[in-house]
Design an enzyme around this catalytic site. Structure first.
Site, PDB file in Angstrom:
ATOM      1  N   ASP A   8      46.400  54.451  41.139  1.00 51.33           N
ATOM      2  CA  ASP A   8      45.095  55.105  41.182  1.00 51.33           C
ATOM      3  C   ASP A   8      44.930  55.718  42.571  1.00 51.33           C
ATOM      4  O   ASP A   8      45.891  55.753  43.364  1.00 51.33           O
ATOM      5  CB  ASP A   8      43.967  54.125  40.805  1.00 51.33           C
ATOM      6  CG  ASP A   8      43.743  53.033  41.845  1.00 51.33           C
ATOM      7  OD1 ASP A   8      44.507  52.965  42.831  1.00 51.33           O
ATOM      8  OD2 ASP A   8      42.791  52.244  41.676  1.00 51.33           O
ATOM      9  N   CYS A  67      47.578  49.797  42.707  1.00 54.36           N
ATOM     10  CA  CYS A  67      46.150  50.105  42.839  1.00 54.36           C
ATOM     11  C   CYS A  67      45.655  49.335  44.062  1.00 54.36           C
ATOM     12  O   CYS A  67      46.470  48.913  44.887  1.00 54.36           O
ATOM     13  CB  CYS A  67      45.370  49.803  41.548  1.00 54.36           C
ATOM     14  SG  CYS A  67      45.266  48.078  41.053  1.00 54.36           S
ATOM     15  N   THR A  69      44.358  46.328  44.376  1.00 51.11           N
ATOM     16  CA  THR A  69      44.826  44.935  44.339  1.00 51.11           C
ATOM     17  C   THR A  69      46.121  44.738  43.555  1.00 51.11           C
ATOM     18  O   THR A  69      46.723  43.667  43.638  1.00 51.11           O
ATOM     19  CB  THR A  69      43.763  44.055  43.660  1.00 51.11           C
ATOM     20  OG1 THR A  69      43.546  44.589  42.335  1.00 51.11           O
ATOM     21  CG2 THR A  69      42.464  44.041  44.438  1.00 51.11           C
ATOM     22  N   HIS A 100      63.288  35.346  35.439  1.00 54.78           N
ATOM     23  CA  HIS A 100      62.781  34.461  34.379  1.00 54.78           C
ATOM     24  C   HIS A 100      61.895  35.163  33.354  1.00 54.78           C
ATOM     25  O   HIS A 100      61.900  34.793  32.184  1.00 54.78           O
ATOM     26  CB  HIS A 100      61.980  33.310  35.000  1.00 54.78           C
ATOM     27  CG  HIS A 100      62.855  32.272  35.648  1.00 54.78           C
ATOM     28  ND1 HIS A 100      62.395  31.043  36.037  1.00 54.78           N
ATOM     29  CD2 HIS A 100      64.173  32.287  35.970  1.00 54.78           C
ATOM     30  CE1 HIS A 100      63.379  30.331  36.579  1.00 54.78           C
ATOM     31  NE2 HIS A 100      64.474  31.073  36.560  1.00 54.78           N
ATOM     32  N   HIS A 135      65.219  31.354  29.165  1.00 60.16           N
ATOM     33  CA  HIS A 135      64.146  32.286  29.557  1.00 60.16           C
ATOM     34  C   HIS A 135      63.920  33.341  28.479  1.00 60.16           C
ATOM     35  O   HIS A 135      62.807  33.824  28.300  1.00 60.16           O
ATOM     36  CB  HIS A 135      64.475  32.932  30.905  1.00 60.16           C
ATOM     37  CG  HIS A 135      64.702  31.912  31.979  1.00 60.16           C
ATOM     38  ND1 HIS A 135      63.710  31.070  32.402  1.00 60.16           N
ATOM     39  CD2 HIS A 135      65.826  31.561  32.659  1.00 60.16           C
ATOM     40  CE1 HIS A 135      64.201  30.247  33.331  1.00 60.16           C
ATOM     41  NE2 HIS A 135      65.477  30.530  33.493  1.00 60.16           N
TER      42      HIS A 135
HETATM   43  C1  RB5 Z   1      39.511  50.761  43.184  1.00 64.11           C
HETATM   44  O1  RB5 Z   1      38.512  50.727  44.151  1.00 64.11           O
HETATM   45  C2  RB5 Z   1      39.981  49.346  42.831  1.00 64.11           C
HETATM   46  O2  RB5 Z   1      39.018  48.676  42.092  1.00 64.11           O
HETATM   47  C3  RB5 Z   1      41.300  49.409  42.101  1.00 64.11           C
HETATM   48  O3  RB5 Z   1      42.226  50.083  42.880  1.00 64.11           O
HETATM   49  C4  RB5 Z   1      41.960  48.091  41.760  1.00 64.11           C
HETATM   50  O4  RB5 Z   1      42.012  47.258  42.859  1.00 64.11           O
HETATM   51  C5  RB5 Z   1      41.506  47.414  40.539  1.00 64.11           C
HETATM   52  O5  RB5 Z   1      42.066  46.408  40.090  1.00 64.11           O
END
Ligand code: RB5
Length: 152
Positions: A8, A67, A69, A100, A135
């Site tokens: 993203d 993204c 996180t 695995h 596995h």
């Molecule tokens: C975007 O701000 C953020 O929410 C997205 O990149 C991600 O971390 C969502 O899981």
């Protein structure tokens, strides 16, 4: 290896850095977007889905998703039947996710890992090999859940 990349807006910079690194290592790297950090209309479920479908359709062997996180984009990818995407913030998990769990996609958080740690995670992921055996039975059990819910 042909690798599909997706991110993203939050993950574009790290994605491009990893693409350059993996190209230098001889991989073929294809970008499935997002391409513009100001484009908030291409939120994480869309590129997560595109990369997962590219792997499912045989356009690419494996994938990298980024993204903020690594969570949202991997959750989206895992909705595509047959796809196993794993969020990794360190190399051990990246190795085990292949050895695995036979994951095809490594997902990372651009707001979690720095560039050089991301490189180590990616290198570990692409060097690891699935061990099969017991596995395989466990991965088959995951596929069975999809089948039981009529997703195949
Ligand atoms: C975007 O701000 C953020 O929410 C997205 O990149 C991600 O971390 C969502 O899981």
């Amino acid at each position: 290896m042909k690798i599909a990349f997706g991110s993203d807006h939050a993950g574009i910079e790290l994605k491009l850095y990893l693409m350059e690194h993996l190209k230098e290592k001889g991989h073929e790297c294809v970008d499935y977007g997002n391409y513009d950090p100001n484009d908030r209309g291409d939120d994480y479920p869309a590129p997560g889905r595109r990369v997962a479908e590219a792997i499912r359709d045989g356009e690419a062997e494996k994938g990298v998703l980024i993204c903020g996180t690594g969570l949202g984009i991997s959750l989206a990818a895992n909705k595509v039947p047959g796809i196993r995407a794993c969020v990794c913030s360190e190399p051990y998990t990246a190795s085990m996710s292949v050895r695995h769990n036979n994951c095809q996609i490594v997902s990372m958080g651009a707001r979690v890992v720095g560039r050089e740690l991301a490189v180590m995670i990616a290198d570990t992921f692409f060097e690891a090999r699935f061990e099969g055996g017991r596995h395989q039975n466990r991965v088959d059990m995951i596929s069975q859940i999809e089948e039981d819910y009529g997703k195949k």
